[in-house]
Design a protein around this motif. Structure first.
Motif, short mmCIF file in Angstrom:
data_model
loop_
_atom_site.label_atom_id
_atom_site.label_comp_id
_atom_site.label_asym_id
_atom_site.label_seq_id
_atom_site.Cartn_x
_atom_site.Cartn_y
_atom_site.Cartn_z
N GLU A 145 -5.97 -43.90 -23.30
CA GLU A 145 -6.20 -44.00 -24.45
C GLU A 145 -7.30 -44.42 -24.55
O GLU A 145 -7.95 -45.66 -23.72
CB GLU A 145 -5.56 -44.23 -25.84
N CYS A 148 -11.32 -48.56 -29.46
CA CYS A 148 -12.09 -48.56 -30.55
C CYS A 148 -12.25 -50.69 -30.63
O CYS A 148 -11.49 -50.92 -31.22
CB CYS A 148 -12.77 -47.73 -31.35
N SER A 250 -12.51 -41.34 -35.34
CA SER A 250 -10.66 -41.08 -35.20
C SER A 250 -9.98 -39.87 -35.15
O SER A 250 -9.37 -40.39 -33.32
CB SER A 250 -10.43 -41.77 -36.64
N HIS A 253 -11.88 -38.85 -30.71
CA HIS A 253 -11.94 -40.67 -30.05
C HIS A 253 -10.06 -39.61 -29.03
O HIS A 253 -10.15 -39.79 -27.89
CB HIS A 253 -11.17 -41.75 -30.71
N ALA A 352 -5.07 -41.14 -34.43
CA ALA A 352 -5.63 -41.63 -35.12
C ALA A 352 -5.43 -42.46 -36.40
O ALA A 352 -6.51 -42.59 -37.18
CB ALA A 352 -6.48 -39.85 -35.56
N ASP A 355 -6.26 -45.77 -35.36
CA ASP A 355 -8.22 -45.79 -35.38
C ASP A 355 -8.53 -46.85 -35.87
O ASP A 355 -8.64 -46.67 -37.50
CB ASP A 355 -8.55 -45.09 -35.32
#
Length: 378
Positions: A145, A148, A250, A253, A352, A355
């Protein structure tokens, strides 16, 4: 109260790597990759540092989407060097890895009750999209995964934008990184943390990208276009490091991590659906976002007599730009099986929603909203 911070000193345009001759220190820890080594930029960096009496230690184990194993290996190598300077030479993955190494060392030392003096941190990007050379963001892959990390401590002290470093970038990478920079600018512009300062940067970045990205895509040897796009990426980075981003990132990613799609391409594939969602033209809710999109349309000299006309024309201009850059219309054009995609949607939405970029999106989405964006983008 809001704040606006621009930390790095920025040296730019062709030949700016020569600034390395002015650095003071004893040892530089250079984080790079095999591409920059093969192209000769790694040796060029070492030579410049040698001229000023700085020896170099090299770590070139960075791969796209760096994971915690790379960070751990980089930490170990750094601790062996006692370097007082760290140079990140490469694309977003290299700069993110250097940030991850520094951040992890800082946390490790702090947990042990030891002081860690941050070395002089210099970032030299080899692509024009992430803006990582001026941001406090780092994206690291952990257990498959993308995570951030956001901390002002990671921001480089010096950014060197030497346009010769991006003259060998493949056409597809020009497209993906260029759209990534565009998304940075747009999301900063409509972020809940946007200010007059960040708006000015975002507007200029959008204008530069629309004026020059097609030219660079068709001719990477065009030095003027290279410099303008490199500047646009940096300017967009300065904007979003002060505003955070939104659900385009989001969702990207999660999509990129799940299906191993490059970050810029993931952003590009989701962009139209996210713009439509955030503009929310079919609702009587706030017009704040659509009015800002209309302002961007006016800056690009598109018809924008009303907020609706401007927003529609801005979104169409982005579709036309993506098409001219060879970007697919939908995720399915990448050859991803529909049933496999649908099986992953729920997990991607979970990622998401949690995120770091989601809270500053101008509309706070529900699970159903994000599912709809993924389905429309497919």
């Amino acid at each position: 109260m809001k704040k606006f911070v621009i930390k790095p000193k920025i040296y730019f345009n062709e030949g700016s790597m020569e600034f390395l001759k002015e650095i003071k220190g004893t040892c530089a820890f250079i984080v790079s990759d095999s591409v920059m080594e093969k192209l000769g930029y790694l040796q060029k960096t070492i030579d410049y540092l040698n001229e000023t009496g700085i020896k170099s230690a090299v770590f070139t184990e960075v791969l796209p989407d760096p994971d915690v194993k790379v960070i751990a290996a980089g930490m170990k190598r750094y601790l062996e060097t006692h370097a007082d300077t760290i140079v990140a030479l490469g694309g977003g993955s290299v700069i993110d890895a250097a940030k991850g190494i520094l951040y992890s060392l800082w946390q490790f030392k702090k947990a042990a009750g030891e002081e860690f003096k941050k070395p002089l941190f210099i970032a030299i990007p080899s692509t024009s999209g992430t803006g990582s050379e001026v941001t406090n963001f780092s994206v690291i892959t952990a257990e498959g995964e993308k995570v951030c990390i956001v901390d002002e401590w990671m921001a480089p002290d010096i950014a060197i934008l030497d346009s010769t470093c991006i003259q060998h970038v493949p056409q597809a990478v020009v497209a993906d990184t260029g759209i990534d920079a565009l998304v940075h600018a747009i999301e900063a512009y409509v972020s809940t943390q946007a200010t007059d300062c960040t708006d000015a940067l975002a507007e200029k970045a959008v204008q530069l990208i629309f004026d020059n990205l097609r030219t660079l895509y068709n001719d990477v040897s065009n030095s003027f276009a290279r410099e303008r796009i490199q500047n646009a990426s940096c300017i967009a980075g300065m904007a979003f490091t002060n505003t955070n981003l939104g659900i385009n990132h989001s969702l990207a990613h999660a999509l990129g991590g799940t299906f191993h799609i490059s970050h810029g391409r993931s952003n590009a594939l989701l962009l139209s659906a996210v713009l439509e969602y955030n503009a929310n033209l079919n609702s009587n809710a706030s017009r704040h976002v659509s009015e800002k999109f209309a302002k961007l349309a006016a800056i690009l000299q598109l018809p924008a007599r009303t907020y609706r006309e401007g927003t529609i024309n801005f979104m169409q201009a982005i579709k036309d730009l993506k098409k001219s850059l060879g970007i697919p219309n939908g995720i399915r054009e990448l050859g991803i099986d529909k049933s496999k995609f649908e099986n992953e949607v729920s997990n991607m939405v979970d990622l998401a929603l949690h995120d770091r970029c989601t809270p500053t999106n101008p509309r706070q989405p529900s699970r159903e909203d994000l599912i709809g964006i993924y389905q429309k983008s497919f």
